[in-house]
Design a protein around this motif. Structure first.
Motif, short mmCIF file in Angstrom:
data_model
loop_
_atom_site.label_atom_id
_atom_site.label_comp_id
_atom_site.label_asym_id
_atom_site.label_seq_id
_atom_site.Cartn_x
_atom_site.Cartn_y
_atom_site.Cartn_z
N LYS A 38 0.84 -1.21 0.00
CA LYS A 38 0.00 0.00 0.00
C LYS A 38 0.87 1.26 0.00
O LYS A 38 0.59 2.23 -0.71
N SER A 39 1.93 1.23 0.78
CA SER A 39 2.80 2.40 0.88
C SER A 39 3.58 2.64 -0.41
O SER A 39 4.03 3.77 -0.66
N ARG A 40 3.77 1.61 -1.21
CA ARG A 40 4.52 1.74 -2.47
C ARG A 40 3.61 1.87 -3.69
O ARG A 40 4.12 2.01 -4.81
N ALA A 41 2.31 1.81 -3.51
CA ALA A 41 1.39 1.76 -4.65
C ALA A 41 1.51 3.00 -5.54
O ALA A 41 1.55 2.90 -6.77
N LYS A 42 1.58 4.16 -4.95
CA LYS A 42 1.70 5.39 -5.74
C LYS A 42 3.02 5.43 -6.49
O LYS A 42 3.10 5.92 -7.63
N ARG A 49 5.82 0.72 -13.19
CA ARG A 49 6.44 -0.60 -12.99
C ARG A 49 6.50 -0.88 -11.49
O ARG A 49 6.49 0.04 -10.67
N ILE A 50 6.56 -2.15 -11.13
CA ILE A 50 6.69 -2.55 -9.74
C ILE A 50 8.11 -2.22 -9.27
O ILE A 50 9.08 -2.50 -9.98
N SER A 95 -1.68 -3.78 -9.03
CA SER A 95 -0.65 -3.97 -10.07
C SER A 95 0.36 -5.02 -9.63
O SER A 95 0.80 -5.85 -10.43
N THR A 96 0.74 -4.98 -8.35
CA THR A 96 1.69 -5.99 -7.85
C THR A 96 1.06 -7.38 -7.89
O THR A 96 1.72 -8.35 -8.30
N GLY A 97 -0.20 -7.48 -7.48
CA GLY A 97 -0.88 -8.77 -7.54
C GLY A 97 -1.00 -9.29 -8.95
O GLY A 97 -0.87 -10.50 -9.20
N TRP A 98 -1.23 -8.39 -9.90
CA TRP A 98 -1.33 -8.80 -11.31
C TRP A 98 0.01 -9.33 -11.81
O TRP A 98 0.07 -10.41 -12.42
N VAL A 99 1.08 -8.59 -11.56
CA VAL A 99 2.41 -9.03 -12.02
C VAL A 99 2.78 -10.34 -11.36
O VAL A 99 3.31 -11.26 -12.02
#
Length: 409
Positions: A38-42, A49-50, A95-99
């Motif tokens: 959550k803290s890295r989502a933005k 990119r992740i 996005s992280t879950g998708w990758v």
């Protein structure tokens, strides 16, 4: 089968020089990452990119080994463990879950390739990651021992973190009037170029860039036939003979590109609760937590997400049960399960769509906890595998005793 407590990992711990890795341990590691993501989502959204540290932490946690063969340092677990991890990661950042779903699922398909292809990728380093784009858009030329492949493929999620890629293409018939042959081609990083083309309204952090190939040679053993995946008769099963690898590849793939939506929808529901807990309309003076329409939309979303999860978990356990008994999964089940997987993203998007108009003006700001999941869910709808209309005909045909028209099943 309870994925929260079952131990699917056998004697893996000794192979990886760490304590025995269980489903429960992996799921708890994923849960602990949620606030970090959550803290890295933005950051992921802005960079498109992740973050590299996120990939490294998922590697260290063992997440990419869940569907990897034991002979290559993997855990060879029930796919439901993988999807529990994916949902949690997506709750922190869709996005992280998708990758993770796409890249983390590729060890499963690589296990179906000829053994030499697995050696090529994992022989020196069994932590190597692989991206993909299965669009059958490449140009294929036959040559001795293999093929020349050229073309441009879009939507290769997480490709900047990977050293190999899987690309789809149709091989023209060897003889006039013959049937074309759909295959997946496996290429090393030296054989393709990544071009920055990912500018989207949702799932920005997936970094789903374009892959460009200029007449690269691919040996025949580094291809995977769609027909083999459909028949569950793949060359890699000679060495990877666990029941896990007897499952239809399409049934795994469909979940890889839909399961992140469940995590995204859960994040949106939690965001709606956060807003509802304190919101009082400045126009009507009415508290959202006393509004039956708001409460009804949140309750419906919460309940239906749970129902979807129960069905999907049942489906995977049922298919694995068939494989463990040495049985083929019946076509009628395969068509139904594929349809149910393909419906997940649209159902989740519709549930969140119903929430947004009830949450007032603050919900439309980019700082709102519901906006990014909402955008991500609608971006995920664009994937061809997430359109249940493409799957409906085979469900009804199966009920009528007809053979499926579409082999990716």
């Amino acid at each position: 089968m309870n994925v929260m407590t079952a131990d699917f990992s056998s004697d893996i711990g000794a192979e990886l020089d760490e304590p025995l890795v269980t489903a429960e341990i992996l799921i708890e590691r994923a849960r602990a990452m949620v606030p970090v993501l959550k803290s890295r989502a933005k950051q992921a959204t802005a960079a498109r990119r992740i973050p590299a540290e996120t990939i490294a932490e998922m590697q260290e946690a063992g997440f990419f080994r869940i569907l990897q063969p034991k002979r290559w340092g993997g855990y060879e677990m029930n796919p439901n463990v993988f999807f529990e991890v994916q949902k949690l990661l997506a709750e922190g950042c869709m996005s992280t879950g998708w990758v993770y779903g796409v890249v983390g699922g590729h060890p499963y398909e690589l296990a179906l390739f000829h053994d030499q292809a697995q050696v090529d990728v994992w022989g020196d380093d069994d932590s190597v990651l692989v991206s993909s784009s299965y669009q059958p858009v490449g140009k294929v030329e036959r040559t001795e021992g293999g093929f020349y492949l050229s073309g441009r493929w879009g939507f290769s999620s997480g490709c900047e973190h990977c050293d190999w890629v899987l690309l789809g293409a149709m091989i023209p018939p060897a003889e006039e009037g013959g049937a074309p042959d759909m295959r997946t081609f496996l290429l090393p990083r030296a054989d393709y170029v990544i071009e920055d083309a990912w500018h989207t309204f949702g799932l920005q952090g997936t970094g789903s860039q374009d892959i460009v190939v200029d007449r690269a040679f691919i040996p025949d053993y580094r291809t995977h036939k769609a027909a083999d995946g459909f028949l569950c008769r793949n060359p890699g099963q000679a060495e990877n003979d666990a029941p896990l690898f007897q499952l239809p590849w399409a049934q795994i793939f469909l979940r890889l590109v839909s399961t992140a939506a469940l995590g995204g929808a859960k994040a949106a529901v939690k965001g709606a609760l956060e807003i509802t807990a304190n919101r009082v309309s400045t126009n009507t003076g009415k508290a959202s937590k006393a509004d039956p329409l708001v409460l009804g939309a949140i309750a419906k979303a919460h309940a239906q997400i749970d129902e979807i999860e129960v069905v999907l978990r049942r489906n995977m356990d049922d298919m694995l049960g068939h494989a463990e008994r040495g049985e083929d999964v019946p076509m009628e089940k395969r068509t139904l399960y594929r349809y149910q997987s393909s419906s997940v993203v649209r159902r989740c998007a519709e549930l969140v769509d119903a929430l947004l108009p009830l949450l007032g003006g603050r919900a439309i700001y980019m700082s709102s906890p519901v906006i990014q999941p909402w955008l991500d869910l609608h971006a995920a709808r664009a994937h061809v595998a997430n359109d249940p209309n493409n799957m409906a005909g085979d469900v009804v045909g199966g009920l009528m005793g007809q053979a499926p028209a579409f082999m990716f099943l």
